[in-house]
Design a protein around this motif. Structure first.
Motif, PDB file in Angstrom:
ATOM      1  N   ALA A 146      50.284  49.851  63.643  1.00  9.16           N
ATOM      2  CA  ALA A 146      49.024  49.317  64.180  1.00  9.16           C
ATOM      3  C   ALA A 146      48.429  50.343  65.140  1.00  9.16           C
ATOM      4  O   ALA A 146      49.082  50.759  66.096  1.00  9.16           O
ATOM      5  CB  ALA A 146      49.257  47.995  64.897  1.00  9.16           C
ATOM      6  N   ILE A 147      47.190  50.738  64.872  1.00 15.00           N
ATOM      7  CA  ILE A 147      46.484  51.708  65.702  1.00 15.00           C
ATOM      8  C   ILE A 147      45.367  50.980  66.440  1.00 15.00           C
ATOM      9  O   ILE A 147      44.444  50.449  65.821  1.00 15.00           O
ATOM     10  CB  ILE A 147      45.871  52.846  64.859  1.00 15.00           C
ATOM     11  CG1 ILE A 147      46.890  53.447  63.887  1.00 15.00           C
ATOM     12  CG2 ILE A 147      45.254  53.903  65.767  1.00 15.00           C
ATOM     13  CD1 ILE A 147      47.966  54.252  64.516  1.00 15.00           C
ATOM     14  N   LEU A 148      45.457  50.907  67.768  1.00 14.85           N
ATOM     15  CA  LEU A 148      44.380  50.331  68.566  1.00 14.85           C
ATOM     16  C   LEU A 148      43.291  51.383  68.675  1.00 14.85           C
ATOM     17  O   LEU A 148      43.469  52.402  69.335  1.00 14.85           O
ATOM     18  CB  LEU A 148      44.880  49.933  69.957  1.00 14.85           C
ATOM     19  CG  LEU A 148      45.694  48.633  70.039  1.00 14.85           C
ATOM     20  CD1 LEU A 148      47.075  48.807  69.397  1.00 14.85           C
ATOM     21  CD2 LEU A 148      45.862  48.180  71.478  1.00 14.85           C
ATOM     22  N   ALA A 149      42.188  51.141  67.982  1.00 15.22           N
ATOM     23  CA  ALA A 149      41.204  52.199  67.806  1.00 15.22           C
ATOM     24  C   ALA A 149      39.794  51.697  68.086  1.00 15.22           C
ATOM     25  O   ALA A 149      39.580  50.804  68.889  1.00 15.22           O
ATOM     26  CB  ALA A 149      41.325  52.771  66.392  1.00 15.22           C
ATOM     27  N   GLY A 150      38.804  52.270  67.367  1.00 16.73           N
ATOM     28  CA  GLY A 150      37.422  51.866  67.549  1.00 16.73           C
ATOM     29  C   GLY A 150      36.489  53.039  67.749  1.00 16.73           C
ATOM     30  O   GLY A 150      35.290  52.936  67.506  1.00 16.73           O
ATOM     31  N   THR A 151      37.022  54.184  68.197  1.00 21.60           N
ATOM     32  CA  THR A 151      36.179  55.360  68.400  1.00 21.60           C
ATOM     33  C   THR A 151      36.018  56.112  67.081  1.00 21.60           C
ATOM     34  O   THR A 151      36.834  55.986  66.157  1.00 21.60           O
ATOM     35  CB  THR A 151      36.780  56.318  69.437  1.00 21.60           C
ATOM     36  OG1 THR A 151      38.011  56.852  68.920  1.00 21.60           O
ATOM     37  CG2 THR A 151      37.046  55.597  70.754  1.00 21.60           C
ATOM     38  N   LEU A 152      34.978  56.922  67.000  1.00 20.66           N
ATOM     39  CA  LEU A 152      34.727  57.701  65.787  1.00 20.66           C
ATOM     40  C   LEU A 152      35.869  58.665  65.510  1.00 20.66           C
ATOM     41  O   LEU A 152      36.302  58.827  64.354  1.00 20.66           O
ATOM     42  CB  LEU A 152      33.406  58.460  65.920  1.00 20.66           C
ATOM     43  CG  LEU A 152      32.982  59.303  64.708  1.00 20.66           C
ATOM     44  CD1 LEU A 152      32.856  58.430  63.466  1.00 20.66           C
ATOM     45  CD2 LEU A 152      31.673  60.021  64.996  1.00 20.66           C
ATOM     46  N   ASP A 153      36.396  59.299  66.547  1.00 21.65           N
ATOM     47  CA  ASP A 153      37.517  60.224  66.360  1.00 21.65           C
ATOM     48  C   ASP A 153      38.733  59.504  65.789  1.00 21.65           C
ATOM     49  O   ASP A 153      39.432  60.036  64.916  1.00 21.65           O
ATOM     50  CB  ASP A 153      37.888  60.885  67.694  1.00 21.65           C
ATOM     51  CG  ASP A 153      36.901  61.962  68.103  1.00 21.65           C
ATOM     52  OD1 ASP A 153      36.107  62.400  67.255  1.00 21.65           O
ATOM     53  OD2 ASP A 153      36.924  62.357  69.291  1.00 21.65           O
ATOM     54  N   ALA A 154      38.989  58.293  66.291  1.00 16.76           N
ATOM     55  CA  ALA A 154      40.139  57.522  65.803  1.00 16.76           C
ATOM     56  C   ALA A 154      39.932  57.115  64.349  1.00 16.76           C
ATOM     57  O   ALA A 154      40.881  57.131  63.547  1.00 16.76           O
ATOM     58  CB  ALA A 154      40.350  56.296  66.674  1.00 16.76           C
ATOM     59  N   ILE A 155      38.715  56.749  63.998  1.00 17.44           N
ATOM     60  CA  ILE A 155      38.419  56.365  62.608  1.00 17.44           C
ATOM     61  C   ILE A 155      38.642  57.553  61.677  1.00 17.44           C
ATOM     62  O   ILE A 155      39.272  57.428  60.617  1.00 17.44           O
ATOM     63  CB  ILE A 155      36.972  55.853  62.498  1.00 17.44           C
ATOM     64  CG1 ILE A 155      36.819  54.548  63.276  1.00 17.44           C
ATOM     65  CG2 ILE A 155      36.580  55.642  61.029  1.00 17.44           C
ATOM     66  CD1 ILE A 155      35.374  54.132  63.504  1.00 17.44           C
ATOM     67  N   ASN A 156      38.135  58.724  62.078  1.00 21.92           N
ATOM     68  CA  ASN A 156      38.303  59.921  61.259  1.00 21.92           C
ATOM     69  C   ASN A 156      39.776  60.292  61.124  1.00 21.92           C
ATOM     70  O   ASN A 156      40.229  60.726  60.054  1.00 21.92           O
ATOM     71  CB  ASN A 156      37.514  61.080  61.863  1.00 21.92           C
ATOM     72  CG  ASN A 156      36.016  60.892  61.725  1.00 21.92           C
ATOM     73  OD1 ASN A 156      35.542  60.171  60.846  1.00 21.92           O
ATOM     74  ND2 ASN A 156      35.247  61.534  62.596  1.00 21.92           N
ATOM     75  N   TRP A 157      40.541  60.121  62.216  1.00 24.20           N
ATOM     76  CA  TRP A 157      41.972  60.425  62.165  1.00 24.20           C
ATOM     77  C   TRP A 157      42.669  59.497  61.179  1.00 24.20           C
ATOM     78  O   TRP A 157      43.483  59.941  60.355  1.00 24.20           O
ATOM     79  CB  TRP A 157      42.581  60.276  63.560  1.00 24.20           C
ATOM     80  CG  TRP A 157      44.036  60.623  63.630  1.00 24.20           C
ATOM     81  CD1 TRP A 157      44.587  61.851  63.856  1.00 24.20           C
ATOM     82  CD2 TRP A 157      45.139  59.718  63.448  1.00 24.20           C
ATOM     83  NE1 TRP A 157      45.958  61.776  63.835  1.00 24.20           N
ATOM     84  CE2 TRP A 157      46.327  60.481  63.589  1.00 24.20           C
ATOM     85  CE3 TRP A 157      45.235  58.349  63.196  1.00 24.20           C
ATOM     86  CZ2 TRP A 157      47.592  59.910  63.468  1.00 24.20           C
ATOM     87  CZ3 TRP A 157      46.503  57.780  63.077  1.00 24.20           C
ATOM     88  CH2 TRP A 157      47.664  58.559  63.216  1.00 24.20           C
ATOM     89  N   CYS A 158      42.363  58.205  61.255  1.00 27.43           N
ATOM     90  CA  CYS A 158      42.989  57.231  60.348  1.00 27.43           C
ATOM     91  C   CYS A 158      42.620  57.531  58.894  1.00 27.43           C
ATOM     92  O   CYS A 158      43.462  57.430  57.993  1.00 27.43           O
ATOM     93  CB  CYS A 158      42.545  55.815  60.711  1.00 27.43           C
ATOM     94  SG  CYS A 158      43.272  55.174  62.243  1.00 27.43           S
ATOM     95  N   ALA A 159      41.366  57.901  58.663  1.00 29.31           N
ATOM     96  CA  ALA A 159      40.924  58.215  57.301  1.00 29.31           C
ATOM     97  C   ALA A 159      41.677  59.423  56.746  1.00 29.31           C
ATOM     98  O   ALA A 159      42.128  59.419  55.581  1.00 29.31           O
ATOM     99  CB  ALA A 159      39.419  58.475  57.299  1.00 29.31           C
ATOM    100  N   ALA A 160      41.845  60.452  57.565  1.00 31.58           N
ATOM    101  CA  ALA A 160      42.559  61.654  57.120  1.00 31.58           C
ATOM    102  C   ALA A 160      44.015  61.330  56.807  1.00 31.58           C
ATOM    103  O   ALA A 160      44.570  61.798  55.802  1.00 31.58           O
ATOM    104  CB  ALA A 160      42.466  62.737  58.191  1.00 31.58           C
TER     105      ALA A 160
END
Length: 213
Positions: A146-160
């Motif tokens: 589980a990644i507590l996220a929401g920022t654009l950088d976090a989204i891009n990291w999860c996508a990669a």
């Protein structure tokens, strides 16, 4: 319940008032000074007491709190006091012996409940203000992350990471849990994930596909 200590740190859950624990409501009713972010203070809009809004530096806010001792001070924090919480800053400033922590329902608990999965073996990671220090190999050691996220950088990291995990995993996005805008989606490719817009109250859950078979 034992007599409260001077500073109560109360976990307010994922956001909806229905998810507030009764012990937290009782503690807030006793507050002479209520401290919290605007959306948390709004949960107790009818309470007549002094209010300190948490904005900007938390250390500055806590210095304001000092001026109200020895009144009954209740500091509101999101989710649970024991999971990536501002509660630790309060303890560091005032000492463990001067704080009483009241746990709340974490958005992580809600996310796994929505997915009908247990989370006793899940890896929990915060991406608030920083990117996870995890490699793809690290992720592969866990069936649930589980990644507590929401920022654009976090989204891009999860996508990669999702693309590098090939067909082993999917990502469940759990957005605005318990609120009217709640949304759950499943993603199988990073390219689809980056096309979406997510609120800052989003948890991404990496899951081995067989878990949802």
């Amino acid at each position: 319940m034992a007599k409260m200590k001077p500073i109560i740190v109360a976990g307010c859950g994922p956001g909806h008032p229905d998810y507030l624990c009764p012990v937290v409501k009782k503690a807030v009713d006793s507050a002479q000074v209520l401290v919290g972010a605007p959306h948390l203070l709004e949960l107790f809009a009818d309470l007549n007491c002094e209010r300190i809004i948490v904005q900007g530096s938390m250390s500055v806010v806590l210095e304001k709190v000092v001026n109200f001792a020895p009144q009954q001070i209740v500091i509101l924090v999101s989710g649970d006091t024991g999971l990536y919480s501002l509660a630790q800053l309060v303890i560091k400033r005032f000492g463990r012996e001067n704080c009483t922590l009241l746990p709340g329902i974490s958005s992580v608990q809600v996310a796994f409940a929505r997915l009908a999965l247990d989370w006793s073996d899940a890896l929990l990671v915060s991406a608030h203000g920083r990117l996870p220090q995890l490699t793809t190999n690290d992720l592969q050691q866990h069936a649930k992350v589980a990644i507590l996220a929401g920022t654009l950088d976090a989204i891009n990291w999860c996508a990669a990471q999702l693309d590098m995990l090939h067909d082993e995993y999917l990502v469940a996005s759990c957005e605005d849990l318990t609120l009217a805008t709640e949304k759950l989606q499943m993603f199988y490719r990073g390219s689809d994930l980056v096309k979406e817009r997510f609120s800052s109250r989003t948890i991404f859950v990496f899951l081995r596909k067989e878990l949802l078979a």
